[in-house]
Design a protein around this motif. Structure first.
Motif, PDB file in Angstrom:
ATOM      1  N   SER A   4       9.888  -0.111  -9.101  1.00 43.63           N
ATOM      2  CA  SER A   4       9.039   0.440  -8.043  1.00 43.63           C
ATOM      3  C   SER A   4       8.191   1.596  -8.561  1.00 43.63           C
ATOM      4  O   SER A   4       7.008   1.687  -8.254  1.00 43.63           O
ATOM      5  N   LEU A   5       8.806   2.470  -9.347  1.00 44.84           N
ATOM      6  CA  LEU A   5       8.067   3.604  -9.910  1.00 44.84           C
ATOM      7  C   LEU A   5       7.011   3.136 -10.905  1.00 44.84           C
ATOM      8  O   LEU A   5       5.915   3.685 -10.958  1.00 44.84           O
ATOM      9  N   THR A   6       7.337   2.115 -11.678  1.00 40.52           N
ATOM     10  CA  THR A   6       6.374   1.570 -12.636  1.00 40.52           C
ATOM     11  C   THR A   6       5.179   0.963 -11.907  1.00 40.52           C
ATOM     12  O   THR A   6       4.029   1.199 -12.281  1.00 40.52           O
ATOM     13  N   ILE A   7       5.456   0.205 -10.865  1.00 40.59           N
ATOM     14  CA  ILE A   7       4.375  -0.403 -10.077  1.00 40.59           C
ATOM     15  C   ILE A   7       3.517   0.688  -9.446  1.00 40.59           C
ATOM     16  O   ILE A   7       2.288   0.618  -9.470  1.00 40.59           O
ATOM     17  N   PHE A   8       4.165   1.714  -8.874  1.00 42.05           N
ATOM     18  CA  PHE A   8       3.414   2.822  -8.277  1.00 42.05           C
ATOM     19  C   PHE A   8       2.537   3.498  -9.323  1.00 42.05           C
ATOM     20  O   PHE A   8       1.376   3.812  -9.060  1.00 42.05           O
ATOM     21  N   ALA A   9       3.072   3.720 -10.517  1.00 42.80           N
ATOM     22  CA  ALA A   9       2.297   4.369 -11.585  1.00 42.80           C
ATOM     23  C   ALA A   9       1.093   3.524 -11.987  1.00 42.80           C
ATOM     24  O   ALA A   9      -0.007   4.047 -12.189  1.00 42.80           O
ATOM     25  N   ILE A  10       1.278   2.215 -12.069  1.00 40.56           N
ATOM     26  CA  ILE A  10       0.170   1.320 -12.427  1.00 40.56           C
ATOM     27  C   ILE A  10      -0.908   1.364 -11.348  1.00 40.56           C
ATOM     28  O   ILE A  10      -2.104   1.455 -11.651  1.00 40.56           O
ATOM     29  N   ILE A  11      -0.494   1.326 -10.091  1.00 37.16           N
ATOM     30  CA  ILE A  11      -1.458   1.383  -8.990  1.00 37.16           C
ATOM     31  C   ILE A  11      -2.181   2.734  -8.991  1.00 37.16           C
ATOM     32  O   ILE A  11      -3.394   2.802  -8.797  1.00 37.16           O
ATOM     33  N   ALA A  12      -1.444   3.810  -9.230  1.00 37.39           N
ATOM     34  CA  ALA A  12      -2.040   5.149  -9.247  1.00 37.39           C
ATOM     35  C   ALA A  12      -3.079   5.273 -10.355  1.00 37.39           C
ATOM     36  O   ALA A  12      -4.204   5.740 -10.120  1.00 37.39           O
ATOM     37  N   VAL A  13      -2.732   4.838 -11.549  1.00 39.38           N
ATOM     38  CA  VAL A  13      -3.659   4.917 -12.683  1.00 39.38           C
ATOM     39  C   VAL A  13      -4.876   4.030 -12.439  1.00 39.38           C
ATOM     40  O   VAL A  13      -6.016   4.433 -12.708  1.00 39.38           O
ATOM     41  N   THR A  14      -4.653   2.834 -11.901  1.00 44.88           N
ATOM     42  CA  THR A  14      -5.759   1.924 -11.611  1.00 44.88           C
ATOM     43  C   THR A  14      -6.689   2.521 -10.557  1.00 44.88           C
ATOM     44  O   THR A  14      -7.921   2.438 -10.681  1.00 44.88           O
ATOM     45  N   SER A  15      -6.120   3.137  -9.542  1.00 48.74           N
ATOM     46  CA  SER A  15      -6.923   3.763  -8.485  1.00 48.74           C
ATOM     47  C   SER A  15      -7.784   4.896  -9.019  1.00 48.74           C
ATOM     48  O   SER A  15      -8.965   5.002  -8.690  1.00 48.74           O
ATOM     49  N   VAL A  16      -7.179   5.741  -9.843  1.00 45.60           N
ATOM     50  CA  VAL A  16      -7.924   6.855 -10.436  1.00 45.60           C
ATOM     51  C   VAL A  16      -9.015   6.319 -11.362  1.00 45.60           C
ATOM     52  O   VAL A  16     -10.169   6.773 -11.294  1.00 45.60           O
ATOM     53  N   VAL A  20     -13.052   6.967 -10.930  1.00 45.90           N
ATOM     54  CA  VAL A  20     -13.847   7.613 -11.984  1.00 45.90           C
ATOM     55  C   VAL A  20     -14.938   6.667 -12.471  1.00 45.90           C
ATOM     56  O   VAL A  20     -16.090   7.073 -12.661  1.00 45.90           O
ATOM     57  N   TYR A  21     -14.598   5.385 -12.645  1.00 49.19           N
ATOM     58  CA  TYR A  21     -15.604   4.408 -13.069  1.00 49.19           C
ATOM     59  C   TYR A  21     -16.724   4.301 -12.051  1.00 49.19           C
ATOM     60  O   TYR A  21     -17.907   4.278 -12.411  1.00 49.19           O
ATOM     61  N   ASP A  22     -16.369   4.236 -10.766  1.00 52.72           N
ATOM     62  CA  ASP A  22     -17.387   4.097  -9.722  1.00 52.72           C
ATOM     63  C   ASP A  22     -18.318   5.302  -9.698  1.00 52.72           C
ATOM     64  O   ASP A  22     -19.523   5.158  -9.499  1.00 52.72           O
ATOM     65  N   LYS A  23     -17.774   6.481  -9.919  1.00 50.82           N
ATOM     66  CA  LYS A  23     -18.610   7.696  -9.976  1.00 50.82           C
ATOM     67  C   LYS A  23     -19.579   7.601 -11.152  1.00 50.82           C
ATOM     68  O   LYS A  23     -20.777   7.886 -11.017  1.00 50.82           O
ATOM     69  N   ALA A  24     -19.079   7.193 -12.318  1.00 43.64           N
ATOM     70  CA  ALA A  24     -19.940   7.052 -13.496  1.00 43.64           C
ATOM     71  C   ALA A  24     -20.996   5.978 -13.266  1.00 43.64           C
ATOM     72  O   ALA A  24     -22.162   6.153 -13.634  1.00 43.64           O
ATOM     73  N   ALA A  25     -20.608   4.871 -12.648  1.00 45.02           N
ATOM     74  CA  ALA A  25     -21.558   3.792 -12.364  1.00 45.02           C
ATOM     75  C   ALA A  25     -22.633   4.254 -11.390  1.00 45.02           C
ATOM     76  O   ALA A  25     -23.798   3.869 -11.516  1.00 45.02           O
ATOM     77  N   ALA A  26     -22.246   5.085 -10.439  1.00 44.60           N
ATOM     78  CA  ALA A  26     -23.221   5.603  -9.469  1.00 44.60           C
ATOM     79  C   ALA A  26     -24.257   6.480 -10.171  1.00 44.60           C
ATOM     80  O   ALA A  26     -25.445   6.428  -9.842  1.00 44.60           O
ATOM     81  N   LYS A  27     -23.814   7.263 -11.127  1.00 43.27           N
ATOM     82  CA  LYS A  27     -24.733   8.155 -11.848  1.00 43.27           C
ATOM     83  C   LYS A  27     -25.682   7.387 -12.757  1.00 43.27           C
ATOM     84  O   LYS A  27     -26.831   7.782 -12.927  1.00 43.27           O
ATOM     85  N   THR A  28     -25.184   6.300 -13.354  1.00 46.39           N
ATOM     86  CA  THR A  28     -25.991   5.554 -14.324  1.00 46.39           C
ATOM     87  C   THR A  28     -26.638   4.308 -13.735  1.00 46.39           C
ATOM     88  O   THR A  28     -27.208   3.509 -14.455  1.00 46.39           O
ATOM     89  N   ALA A  43      -4.789   1.410  -0.050  1.00 45.41           N
ATOM     90  CA  ALA A  43      -3.776   0.814   0.826  1.00 45.41           C
ATOM     91  C   ALA A  43      -2.589   0.280   0.032  1.00 45.41           C
ATOM     92  O   ALA A  43      -1.462   0.262   0.526  1.00 45.41           O
ATOM     93  N   ALA A  44      -2.836  -0.116  -1.202  1.00 46.24           N
ATOM     94  CA  ALA A  44      -1.767  -0.659  -2.049  1.00 46.24           C
ATOM     95  C   ALA A  44      -0.842   0.429  -2.586  1.00 46.24           C
ATOM     96  O   ALA A  44       0.172   0.126  -3.213  1.00 46.24           O
ATOM     97  N   GLY A  45      -1.200   1.683  -2.346  1.00 46.56           N
ATOM     98  CA  GLY A  45      -0.345   2.774  -2.802  1.00 46.56           C
ATOM     99  C   GLY A  45      -1.076   3.846  -3.586  1.00 46.56           C
ATOM    100  O   GLY A  45      -0.486   4.837  -3.991  1.00 46.56           O
ATOM    101  N   GLY A  46      -2.360   3.649  -3.795  1.00 43.61           N
ATOM    102  CA  GLY A  46      -3.128   4.608  -4.582  1.00 43.61           C
ATOM    103  C   GLY A  46      -3.886   5.636  -3.768  1.00 43.61           C
ATOM    104  O   GLY A  46      -4.747   6.334  -4.294  1.00 43.61           O
ATOM    105  N   ALA A  47      -3.579   5.760  -2.487  1.00 48.69           N
ATOM    106  CA  ALA A  47      -4.338   6.661  -1.616  1.00 48.69           C
ATOM    107  C   ALA A  47      -4.266   8.117  -2.063  1.00 48.69           C
ATOM    108  O   ALA A  47      -5.283   8.812  -2.099  1.00 48.69           O
ATOM    109  N   MET A  48      -3.075   8.592  -2.407  1.00 47.32           N
ATOM    110  CA  MET A  48      -2.912   9.992  -2.796  1.00 47.32           C
ATOM    111  C   MET A  48      -3.666  10.316  -4.096  1.00 47.32           C
ATOM    112  O   MET A  48      -4.497  11.222  -4.105  1.00 47.32           O
ATOM    113  N   PRO A  49      -3.418   9.579  -5.182  1.00 39.20           N
ATOM    114  CA  PRO A  49      -4.151   9.907  -6.407  1.00 39.20           C
ATOM    115  C   PRO A  49      -5.662   9.693  -6.269  1.00 39.20           C
ATOM    116  O   PRO A  49      -6.460  10.451  -6.821  1.00 39.20           O
ATOM    117  N   MET A  50      -6.047   8.690  -5.498  1.00 36.76           N
ATOM    118  CA  MET A  50      -7.467   8.425  -5.294  1.00 36.76           C
ATOM    119  C   MET A  50      -8.122   9.554  -4.505  1.00 36.76           C
ATOM    120  O   MET A  50      -9.218  10.009  -4.851  1.00 36.76           O
TER     121      MET A  50
END
Length: 92
Positions: A4-16, A20-28, A43-50
């Motif tokens: 569960s912690l591993t899945i949460f970590a993967i979702i958190a990193v993916t969300s962040v 960050v990618y979307d911000k960079a894409a918006a600028k360029t 909704a999948a669990g990345g709300a806090m880090p996002m």
């Protein structure tokens, strides 16, 4: 529990990373990540880090969908975790 912690970590990193990618894409002016996809990651669990990332990099902070939606998802996820913890302690 480790899974569960591993899945949460993967979702958190993916969300962040997506935020960050979307911000960079918006600028360029490159291809963006759809808002629905970002919300799905939240909704999948990345709300806090996002939410934290969006505030730090000042991305989508004027969008009510994110500034209200992500905190509501965080609250909902906290309630779900609390219910799971209470049920586990009660032997349910």
């Amino acid at each position: 529990m480790k899974i569960s912690l591993t899945i949460f970590a993967i979702i958190a990193v993916t969300s962040v990373a997506a935020t960050v990618y979307d911000k960079a894409a918006a600028k360029t002016k490159k291809r963006r990540i759809p808002e629905a996809t970002l919300m799905l990651l939240g909704a999948a669990g990345g709300a806090m880090p996002m939410s934290i990332t969006m505030k730090i990099i000042r991305h989508k902070t004027k969008h009510k969908k994110f500034m209200l939606g992500l905190p509501l998802l965080i609250l909902l996820q906290a309630v779900i975790v609390a219910i799971i913890i209470i049920n586990n302690r009660a032997g349910g």
